[in-house]
Design a protein around this motif. Sequence first.
Motif, PDB file in Angstrom:
ATOM      1  N   THR A 154     -21.122 -24.007  64.931  1.00 54.42           N
ATOM      2  CA  THR A 154     -20.010 -24.938  65.632  1.00 54.42           C
ATOM      3  C   THR A 154     -20.326 -26.294  64.100  1.00 54.42           C
ATOM      4  O   THR A 154     -21.282 -26.052  63.247  1.00 54.42           O
ATOM      5  CB  THR A 154     -20.816 -25.749  66.550  1.00 54.42           C
ATOM      6  N   GLY A 155     -19.264 -26.845  64.058  1.00 52.13           N
ATOM      7  CA  GLY A 155     -19.386 -27.943  62.970  1.00 52.13           C
ATOM      8  C   GLY A 155     -18.791 -27.563  61.700  1.00 52.13           C
ATOM      9  O   GLY A 155     -18.649 -26.310  61.440  1.00 52.13           O
ATOM     10  N   PRO A 156     -18.432 -28.584  61.026  1.00 50.57           N
ATOM     11  CA  PRO A 156     -17.872 -28.472  59.865  1.00 50.57           C
ATOM     12  C   PRO A 156     -18.921 -28.091  58.567  1.00 50.57           C
ATOM     13  O   PRO A 156     -20.123 -28.129  58.754  1.00 50.57           O
ATOM     14  CB  PRO A 156     -17.174 -29.819  59.245  1.00 50.57           C
ATOM     15  N   GLY A 157     -18.484 -27.548  57.287  1.00 49.44           N
ATOM     16  CA  GLY A 157     -19.336 -27.221  56.320  1.00 49.44           C
ATOM     17  C   GLY A 157     -18.873 -25.754  55.639  1.00 49.44           C
ATOM     18  O   GLY A 157     -18.066 -25.325  55.851  1.00 49.44           O
ATOM     19  N   GLU A 158     -19.631 -25.657  54.714  1.00 49.94           N
ATOM     20  CA  GLU A 158     -19.122 -24.431  53.915  1.00 49.94           C
ATOM     21  C   GLU A 158     -19.832 -23.064  54.088  1.00 49.94           C
ATOM     22  O   GLU A 158     -20.819 -23.325  55.054  1.00 49.94           O
ATOM     23  CB  GLU A 158     -19.541 -24.761  52.279  1.00 49.94           C
ATOM     24  N   GLU A 245      -9.294 -28.628  58.739  1.00 52.70           N
ATOM     25  CA  GLU A 245     -10.149 -29.347  59.828  1.00 52.70           C
ATOM     26  C   GLU A 245      -9.209 -30.393  60.762  1.00 52.70           C
ATOM     27  O   GLU A 245      -9.021 -31.565  60.623  1.00 52.70           O
ATOM     28  CB  GLU A 245     -11.110 -30.417  59.257  1.00 52.70           C
ATOM     29  N   LEU A 246      -8.125 -29.499  61.525  1.00 55.01           N
ATOM     30  CA  LEU A 246      -7.016 -30.034  62.226  1.00 55.01           C
ATOM     31  C   LEU A 246      -7.494 -31.197  63.248  1.00 55.01           C
ATOM     32  O   LEU A 246      -6.812 -32.268  63.206  1.00 55.01           O
ATOM     33  CB  LEU A 246      -6.576 -28.995  63.008  1.00 55.01           C
ATOM     34  N   GLY A 247      -8.594 -31.139  63.724  1.00 57.77           N
ATOM     35  CA  GLY A 247      -9.130 -32.261  64.413  1.00 57.77           C
ATOM     36  C   GLY A 247      -9.419 -33.792  63.891  1.00 57.77           C
ATOM     37  O   GLY A 247      -9.181 -34.729  64.629  1.00 57.77           O
ATOM     38  N   HIS A 248      -9.318 -33.592  62.586  1.00 56.01           N
ATOM     39  CA  HIS A 248      -9.570 -34.833  61.806  1.00 56.01           C
ATOM     40  C   HIS A 248      -8.674 -35.025  60.799  1.00 56.01           C
ATOM     41  O   HIS A 248      -8.507 -35.856  60.280  1.00 56.01           O
ATOM     42  CB  HIS A 248     -11.034 -34.851  61.085  1.00 56.01           C
ATOM     43  N   LEU A 249      -7.264 -34.701  61.509  1.00 57.15           N
ATOM     44  CA  LEU A 249      -5.991 -35.086  60.889  1.00 57.15           C
ATOM     45  C   LEU A 249      -5.596 -36.322  61.809  1.00 57.15           C
ATOM     46  O   LEU A 249      -5.642 -36.387  62.829  1.00 57.15           O
ATOM     47  CB  LEU A 249      -4.998 -34.033  60.988  1.00 57.15           C
ATOM     48  N   CYS A 250      -5.251 -37.477  61.006  1.00 61.12           N
ATOM     49  CA  CYS A 250      -4.931 -38.699  61.690  1.00 61.12           C
ATOM     50  C   CYS A 250      -3.486 -38.742  62.185  1.00 61.12           C
ATOM     51  O   CYS A 250      -2.487 -38.319  61.736  1.00 61.12           O
ATOM     52  CB  CYS A 250      -4.956 -39.898  60.863  1.00 61.12           C
ATOM     53  N   VAL A 251      -3.598 -38.814  63.575  1.00 59.40           N
ATOM     54  CA  VAL A 251      -2.153 -38.945  64.187  1.00 59.40           C
ATOM     55  C   VAL A 251      -1.749 -40.182  64.706  1.00 59.40           C
ATOM     56  O   VAL A 251      -0.699 -40.341  65.440  1.00 59.40           O
ATOM     57  CB  VAL A 251      -2.118 -37.709  65.569  1.00 59.40           C
ATOM     58  N   ASP A 252      -2.627 -41.095  64.680  1.00 58.45           N
ATOM     59  CA  ASP A 252      -2.310 -42.497  65.100  1.00 58.45           C
ATOM     60  C   ASP A 252      -3.016 -43.595  64.387  1.00 58.45           C
ATOM     61  O   ASP A 252      -4.121 -43.669  64.660  1.00 58.45           O
ATOM     62  CB  ASP A 252      -2.345 -42.846  66.760  1.00 58.45           C
ATOM     63  N   ASP A 253      -2.495 -44.059  63.233  1.00 59.04           N
ATOM     64  CA  ASP A 253      -3.472 -44.881  62.314  1.00 59.04           C
ATOM     65  C   ASP A 253      -3.720 -46.415  62.976  1.00 59.04           C
ATOM     66  O   ASP A 253      -4.415 -47.263  62.311  1.00 59.04           O
ATOM     67  CB  ASP A 253      -2.666 -45.206  61.010  1.00 59.04           C
TER      68      ASP A 253
END
Lengths: 405, 405
Positions: A154-158, A245-253
């Motif tokens: 799980t989690g982001p990273g290389e 990293e779709l989950g951290h695409l801003c959809v409401d600023d």
Amino acid sequence: MTDPAPTALHRLRQSNAERVLGCLRRHGELSRAEVAEHSGLSRTTLSTILGDLIRRGVVVETELPPSNRRGRPTGGLALNPGAGQYLGLELGRNRIRLVLADAAHRVQARDDLSYGSARGAADRLALAERAVREAADRHGITLGTLAGIGVGSTGPGELVLAPAAGLAEPDGLRGRELIADRLARAFEVPVGVDNNTRLTALAEATWGAAAGASDLLYAHFSHGTGGGLIIGGQLIRGTGGVAAELGHLCVDDTGPECWCGGRGCLERYASVPAVLRATGHRRWAVLRDALAGDGAESEVVRTAGEHAGAALAAMCTAVNAGRVVLGGELAELGEPFLRPLRESFARRAMRSLRGGVEFGTAGTAPWGGALGGLALALHESPLLARYPLPQHPEQAAAPDAESGR
Amino acid sequence: MTDPAPTALHRLRQSNAERVLGCLRRHGELSRAEVAEHSGLSRTTLSTILGDLIRRGVVVETELPPSNRRGRPTGGLALNPGAGQYLGLELGRNRIRLVLADAAHRVQARDDLSYGSARGAADRLALAERAVREAADRHGITLGTLAGIGVGSTGPGELVLAPAAGLAEPDGLRGRELIADRLARAFEVPVGVDNNTRLTALAEATWGAAAGASDLLYAHFSHGTGGGLIIGGQLIRGTGGVAAELGHLCVDDTGPECWCGGRGCLERYASVPAVLRATGHRRWAVLRDALAGDGAESEVVRTAGEHAGAALAAMCTAVNAGRVVLGGELAELGEPFLRPLRESFARRAMRSLRGGVEFGTAGTAPWGGALGGLALALHESPLLARYPLPQHPEQAAAPDAESGR
């Protein structure tokens, strides 16, 4: 300088053999005609190479199911299942999932178990190791022929790769490096560790909803919201290892700040915890049942779908992926989530994108992370990049054998 | 079956030679050490290959500027400038720009001219052809050695390639196909045509602000708003040929409908016509001057920058490109546009992206489209994929020469 001829010829033969083996690694079982098509080799060359590989036991002849009217079975080709085992492992948030397969892509064993009382990384890795050994035992698999391990965590990273001997400085390792090092040492094979969602994209492109697709965006809506992107058959990791990293695409600023440092991230709307929080439910099953009624649940799931559609429209505008595969609990809710998602996508995406994108739902769930690890071990990592081929005797001592690679 | 040995050996030599030529095509002039590094060939192999290529006049030895303390010039290598000319052409909205270069990446002539009274596609192509011939004449360049043409044209769509003989069915062609066909027939060389903004990304990664970068997002804010994406050194076109269509990323889903079928597209805010419309100016120079004052102009440009930053945050979340290059008239306004862009990007992008993205401004303007066409002809298209190498005499008649490719 010695005459390079024998070495050169051997290398050409080896390179053609690797091309054939690469096709079989990537696609599993194939007919001769398919091998010819994928490898681009001439009939004559292919026949020589296959004869040699079959004689040496690296490739085996199989029987493909009848595909023509007369119902005659046709001959197939596959990597020798005895040529090595591969392990795909998902170290998920709540569960371990494992898949053991042979080099012909045939899954021999799978298992899943909860972490139970194992909390720290070391305990969980020990539990995973034990589970692998037990699954192998139960299915009579000798782990001595294990050739590689791919792990989704799980989690982001290389992507982290460890050679069979483990990493050079094993002390103080954390996260993916710890996982790679400990599993490499435990099983004495190379290990690759990558994000489980990203690996699911690889699983979907290999076995799942988009099998064989060379461009694919996988979007996962579960405890976390994430994605995986395949372009030209390759998993895209990006400069910092956080592509898709779709989950951290801003959809409401104007939305809330996120732990990631961003704001109004999709994960705040289109994930299991976000939907539970917004509806006041504590259990997913209860929320799922409530969706049939007229309560606020439908509205929350609809908003989640709309935000997801907006994020996917942005992603598809960026890379123009022709296939979008949706997975995770929210996608599994079906139309209450998917209809607003598609409508929101269509409202935002340019016409030429809209017509060109095919939506599908994940075909490998809940095994995507483990199967993706398997795909990583089988054909994405350098683990298998050099399938062992014996040197021809006359070139065994050639001094310039490494040039040209 | 005949013994494949001589053919096989020749093919290996040819493949190594192609690798060396590929490095020089891609990077221009290189030292021997750099060729070794980029090609991965051993010193011995490289020395044999270079000796052969130099003897045959395909590669020439050059003198690189001194790079060490003692100031001694070092020997360099480049493709023989006499081995062929390449033409990069931009058929822009208002102007034609052309760049003629030799195979060593040295620009020998450039020219730009307005379309004047030429309106239809046929007239404009005839004008471009005449301009190329005149530029060649002026600089004493023999177009008989022209080897390939790359063209940047406006609007979305896929890469079109035409062989030297033109397309098979020349009647009724439009757009890029018409351009490719007519130029191929006029100059009797292969032609590639792609979007000019997308090609600018290639120019920036070859000669510009991000020279040598393997991951790059180019964003262009001009009459139209567009982008180009390079991942792993390759231009990404996407399934439908519309990857990186930045101008049609939705930045306000309550915004106006766009001709593309989407809504609230970035181009409606961050393009020259959009800014002129919103400020009531008719000329860009006037708007530019007004930015120094306290008028509404600053506010409009600030909003454009904010929307651009939001779109770039989404794009970078999708692909995690480490370099972002900004071009076009809005980027050339400098801080009034770039500051809100960076701030808006930072507000939306996850922390790990923010730190990892390097912003730059275009280094090839206003020649990006023409230089990108040149880059397409030089190293991106199949035009040059098989640099002509004479057959070794003993293999000239080998029957199986095509196997293994």
